[in-house]
Motif scaffolding. Structure first.
Motif, PDB file in Angstrom:
ATOM      1  N   LEU A   1       1.226  -6.617  11.844  1.00  0.00           N
ATOM      2  CA  LEU A   1      -0.202  -6.372  12.055  1.00  0.00           C
ATOM      3  C   LEU A   1      -0.830  -5.461  11.000  1.00  0.00           C
ATOM      4  CD1 LEU A   1       0.885  -7.326  14.946  1.00  0.00           C
ATOM      5  CD2 LEU A   1      -1.178  -6.268  15.813  1.00  0.00           C
ATOM      6  N   PHE A   2      -0.076  -5.071  10.001  1.00  0.00           N
ATOM      7  CA  PHE A   2      -0.657  -4.343   8.880  1.00  0.00           C
ATOM      8  C   PHE A   2      -1.245  -5.332   7.887  1.00  0.00           C
ATOM      9  CE2 PHE A   2       2.133  -0.957  10.409  1.00  0.00           C
ATOM     10  CZ  PHE A   2       1.325   0.156  10.244  1.00  0.00           C
ATOM     11  N   ALA A   3      -2.350  -4.946   7.280  1.00  0.00           N
ATOM     12  CA  ALA A   3      -2.978  -5.807   6.279  1.00  0.00           C
ATOM     13  C   ALA A   3      -2.058  -5.952   5.063  1.00  0.00           C
ATOM     14  CB  ALA A   3      -4.321  -5.221   5.855  1.00  0.00           C
ATOM     15  N   LYS A   4      -2.101  -7.120   4.436  1.00  0.00           N
ATOM     16  CA  LYS A   4      -1.254  -7.364   3.272  1.00  0.00           C
ATOM     17  C   LYS A   4      -1.604  -6.434   2.122  1.00  0.00           C
ATOM     18  CE  LYS A   4      -0.480 -12.229   4.371  1.00  0.00           C
ATOM     19  NZ  LYS A   4      -0.632 -13.635   3.906  1.00  0.00           N
ATOM     20  N   GLU A   5      -2.850  -5.974   2.065  1.00  0.00           N
ATOM     21  CA  GLU A   5      -3.273  -5.110   0.972  1.00  0.00           C
ATOM     22  C   GLU A   5      -2.878  -3.652   1.184  1.00  0.00           C
ATOM     23  OE1 GLU A   5      -5.340  -6.909   2.809  1.00  0.00           O
ATOM     24  OE2 GLU A   5      -5.671  -8.675   1.530  1.00  0.00           O
ATOM     25  N   TYR A   6      -2.428  -3.312   2.392  1.00  0.00           N
ATOM     26  CA  TYR A   6      -2.107  -1.918   2.699  1.00  0.00           C
ATOM     27  C   TYR A   6      -0.735  -1.576   2.141  1.00  0.00           C
ATOM     28  CZ  TYR A   6      -1.377   2.330   5.432  1.00  0.00           C
ATOM     29  OH  TYR A   6      -1.132   3.623   5.823  1.00  0.00           O
ATOM     30  N   ARG A   7      -0.662  -0.589   1.255  1.00  0.00           N
ATOM     31  CA  ARG A   7       0.587  -0.226   0.582  1.00  0.00           C
ATOM     32  C   ARG A   7       0.902   1.265   0.724  1.00  0.00           C
ATOM     33  NH1 ARG A   7       1.288  -4.497  -3.204  1.00  0.00           N
ATOM     34  NH2 ARG A   7       0.685  -6.360  -2.045  1.00  0.00           N
ATOM     35  N   ASN A   8       0.234   1.983   1.596  1.00  0.00           N
ATOM     36  CA  ASN A   8       0.474   3.425   1.745  1.00  0.00           C
ATOM     37  C   ASN A   8       1.773   3.663   2.516  1.00  0.00           C
ATOM     38  OD1 ASN A   8      -2.232   2.993   1.031  1.00  0.00           O
ATOM     39  ND2 ASN A   8      -2.865   4.953   1.901  1.00  0.00           N
ATOM     40  N   GLU A   9       2.500   4.675   2.081  1.00  0.00           N
ATOM     41  CA  GLU A   9       3.738   5.025   2.781  1.00  0.00           C
ATOM     42  C   GLU A   9       3.397   5.568   4.166  1.00  0.00           C
ATOM     43  OE1 GLU A   9       7.708   7.835   2.205  1.00  0.00           O
ATOM     44  OE2 GLU A   9       6.314   7.485   0.528  1.00  0.00           O
ATOM     45  N   THR A  10       3.993   4.968   5.200  1.00  0.00           N
ATOM     46  CA  THR A  10       3.663   5.302   6.589  1.00  0.00           C
ATOM     47  C   THR A  10       4.946   5.615   7.352  1.00  0.00           C
ATOM     48  OG1 THR A  10       1.778   3.785   6.494  1.00  0.00           O
ATOM     49  CG2 THR A  10       2.490   4.503   8.671  1.00  0.00           C
TER      50      THR A  10
END
Length: 766
Positions: free
Chosen positions: A135-144
């Motif tokens: 469910l994360f956007a494909k563009e989201y690349r932040n370390e979580t």
């Protein structure tokens, strides 16, 4: 933070209230000035789950506490503000730790503190990761990072599902971009009735233990479960019911999110290359990739080699035309084009890259009894996936002992007598790599295969079973190949399994728009997927079971949920494929081996009299140690009279019996008659009495001063008794507590009452 007018009004209303007073707003959300907002989820079976936020760990981007009964889990969500430059994936880390302090216990290791993550903790962390990542956007690349903190644990409710829901709520209330929420429930099945979030005791009698993650509109995101040969219709009913129950959780989280959720960050759009470059990459590789993906003669290695050659050629040519473009960007565009072409061909031709249709299996071959020293062995080959399985049988003492927390999580199980260990060396994919500690992937695949085989094993099997599965070649679904090969090896080892088990992986390729997976434009369900189909596809569903029903299921998605209809169709295809695989396996071996192998271990029961126990054990266990060192046979005391003998072979058992017979023959005790009169020989004088023997091999027994004479004496010498002298005694059996002989001389000081017996002559030598 930007507040809407409605949010400001609610905030002012809360500030005016008395500190600590409980409030309920129009949405039904409870809140207080000290505890923060909370909601209560009511399930259809009357059970409740409380979810709250705003009181603990307020420096995190999002925090949630989920509680059911006396089990409470806090999950925090924190993400970096900026993505790492050059990062082309989304680094999500889930830390799930079971803490002894949460259940009022102290760790029993040397350090007396929690050490590295256990198997259960790793599997639970994977469960949460697989539910959230799609469910994360494909563009989201932040370390979580998500940290699951056990606040309290009881012996009734499992914390893993609570952690999944708390993670969903923490992400929803945070400013981290996420297209949730999800709801997770555990589903059981008892007497045909579906149990929602069953207790640990209910799970012990349940045929099914299934965890379902779903998002709104009844879309399934993740499945993970095990079952005791669950029928198809019962599994479908459980999935439907669990998905509906998850909507209650989703509804409450959405209400909290609307009232108290932080505004989501803007996802930094990835730099898009020029349209001319995209078209250039596509035009240069499309024809050649189509030719490669339509050539059924390719295997894994040759196909990958051909694609890599095209990739290198396209990158070089495009880079020469666009020298200012990073080659890595051209490579990413090539990967996108490759994935699109691969998926388009499946829809256009209804034929896969190896020439099969969507329902066909790869070629399967089986072989058992590979090497004589092995208790059981099998080689299972499915296409280019090859697995070598071995079975080792050992004594019950070899079972894996579980610590307090692991026993609590496993429903009170103190030891595991069946273990499946999965190995995936780097040469299985033709790579060079480090062989070291067990990775999370191997642990997860081994646990899945173990769940698939465990229900087929008998509960009263006298041996500990260790099944090793070594992947020699891998091109898709090595864990399900481990189920097939493991079942063959168990039958080869003569383990009386209830029925053979098999497993298969089901894939999915979909078409949809605007992230709306509820209304799929088109889709194809693929049976027995290859590695490339797993990589390019949208789902990897692994299903294991017998002909009658399911024993294990695991479904992972790369898209934000699929409709129940697709799940049902996938399970039906898995059932059909499972039956075909079992037919092929039956051609090699269809039932457990009946005749014994010379290398098989042997287990027998040995009964001894209480007075013979010391002679069998020997001084300081000397006899038992000698038996083990000379024959490999171990003796385990079940109670005072019974021992379990375990030998690595029948020959070792026979040798051990000879040694035991020698010990018992030397120390053989004649049958003494209660009330009989016997000649006793004095071997030692003591202050408390005399030590006597009734027969030559008898350990000296004490005849107390009080039983020597009618008169009271302080020392045996007062009666003129000497070492070597024979006296008459009457035998009164053995003490029921200590096992010592009870004898008396003073009762014979009168008229003769019987015939005197002696074991020192012919009767003693018999």
């Amino acid at each position: 933070m930007i507040y809407t007018r409605k949010a400001l009004k609610l905030l002012n209303h809360r500030i005016k209230c008395v500190a600590g007073a409980r409030l309920i707003d129009r949405r039904g959300i409870q809140s207080s000035a000290s505890d923060g907002p909370s909601v209560e989820v009511n399930f259809s079976n009357g059970r409740h789950m409380t979810m709250s936020s705003g009181k603990l760990a307020r420096f995190a981007n999002g925090t949630a506490v989920c509680q059911m009964g006396d089990t409470a889990v806090m999950v925090t969500a924190v993400a970096k503000a900026k993505p790492t430059p050059g990062q082309n994936f989304m680094p999500l880390v889930v830390d799930y730790r079971l803490k002894n302090a949460a259940s009022g216990r102290i760790p029993m290791n040397f350090m007396r503190r929690e050490l590295g993550p256990s198997e259960k903790e790793i599997l639970s962390a994977r469960l949460i990761d697989r539910s959230l990542r799609p469910l994360f956007a494909k563009e989201y690349r932040n370390e979580t990072q998500l940290v699951c903190n056990m606040l309290a644990m009881d012996a009734v409710h499992a914390p893993d599902v609570l952690a999944m829901n708390a993670a969903s709520m923490a992400l929803s209330l945070s400013d981290i971009p996420w297209n949730g929420p999800i709801g997770a429930v555990r589903v059981g099945l008892a007497d045909g009735e579906v149990l929602i979030n069953p207790t640990r005791r209910e799970l012990q009698s349940s045929q099914l233990d299934l965890v379902i993650s779903a998002t709104k509109q009844n879309l399934v995101v993740m499945l993970e479960g095990k079952g005791n040969v669950v029928l198809m219709q019962d599994l479908l009913k459980a999935i439907k019911q669990g998905t509906r129950e998850a909507q209650f959780i989703i509804h409450e989280i959405e209400r909290l999110q609307k009232a108290y959720g932080r505004q989501k960050r803007a996802v930094e759009a990835l730099s898009e290359p020029e349209q001319e470059l995209v078209e250039a990459v596509r035009s240069m590789c499309e024809m050649r990739l189509r030719e490669i993906f339509q050539d059924a003669q390719h295997d894994k290695i040759s196909r990958d080699t051909a694609v890599n050659e095209v990739r290198a050629n396209v990158i070089n040519k495009v880079w020469s035309s666009y020298p200012d473009t990073d080659p890595a960007t051209i490579g990413e565009e090539f990967n996108k084009a490759c994935r699109e072409i691969f998926r388009e061909l499946i829809f256009e031709r209804d034929t896969r890259c190896d020439g099969r249709d969507s329902d066909s299996l790869r070629n399967i071959s089986c072989q058992v009894d590979m090497y004589k020293p092995l208790h059981g062995s099998a080689l299972f080959q499915r296409g280019q996936t090859q697995v070598f399985c071995t079975v080792s049988l050992d004594s019950p003492e070899s079972a894996m002992k579980l610590d307090n927390l692991a026993a609590l999580e496993s429903g009170g199980l103190k030891a595991k007598n069946f273990m499946l260990h999965y190995e995936f060396p780097p040469y299985a994919t033709g790579e060079v790599g480090r062989i070291g500690p067990l990775g999370r992937r191997e642990l997860g695949h081994g646990a899945l295969a173990e769940r698939g085989l465990l229900p087929t094993l008998p509960h009263d099997y006298p041996f500990t079973v260790r099944l090793t599965s070594e992947v020699l070649e891998s091109n898709g679904s090595s864990s399900m190949a481990s189920v097939c090969g493991g079942s063959l090896a168990l039958m080869d080892a003569g383990v009386p399994i209830t029925a053979p088990a098999a497993g298969v992986a089901i894939g999915l390729v979909t078409k949809y728009e605007n992230n709306d997976t509820k209304h799929l434009q088109d889709y194809r369900i693929l049976t027995d997927i290859l590695g490339i189909e797993d990589y390019m596809g949208d789902m990897d569903m692994k299903v294991a079971g017998t002909r009658k029903g399911f024993t294990a299921i695991q479904a992972d998605l790369k898209i934000p949920g699929i409709p129940l209809k697709v799940v049902m169709e996938s399970l039906q295809k898995a059932t059909d494929a499972k039956s075909k695989i079992l037919d092929i396996m039956a051609e090699t071996i269809k039932e457990p081996r009946k005749y014994r192998k010379d290398c098989w271990p042997v287990s027998e029961n040995l009964s001894v009299e209480p007075q013979q126990r010391a002679q069998l054990i020997g001084p300081s266990g000397l006899h038992m140690k000698r038996i083990y060192l000379e024959t490999g046979t171990s003796l385990t005391a079940e109670d005072e009279n019974n021992f379990t003998m375990f030998a690595p072979s029948q020959a070792a058992m026979d040798e051990a019996k000879e040694l035991i017979e020698g010990y018992m023959h030397k120390e053989r005790v004649p049958d003494l008659e209660f009330g009989g009169i016997y000649n006793a020989k004095i071997t030692e004088l003591r202050d408390t009495g005399v030590m006597v023997v009734l027969y030559p091999s008898m350990p000296p027994a004490l005849l107390h001063n009080s039983q020597l004479d009618q008169r009271k004496i302080a020392h045996p010498s007062a009666l003129g008794l000497e070492v070597g002298q024979e006296i008459q005694v009457k035998y009164f059996g053995r003490d029921p507590v200590s096992g010592f002989m009870r004898m008396s001389r003073k009762v014979l000081q009168g008229p003769a009452v019987g015939i005197t017996r002696s074991f020192n002559k012919a009767e003693g030598s018999s």
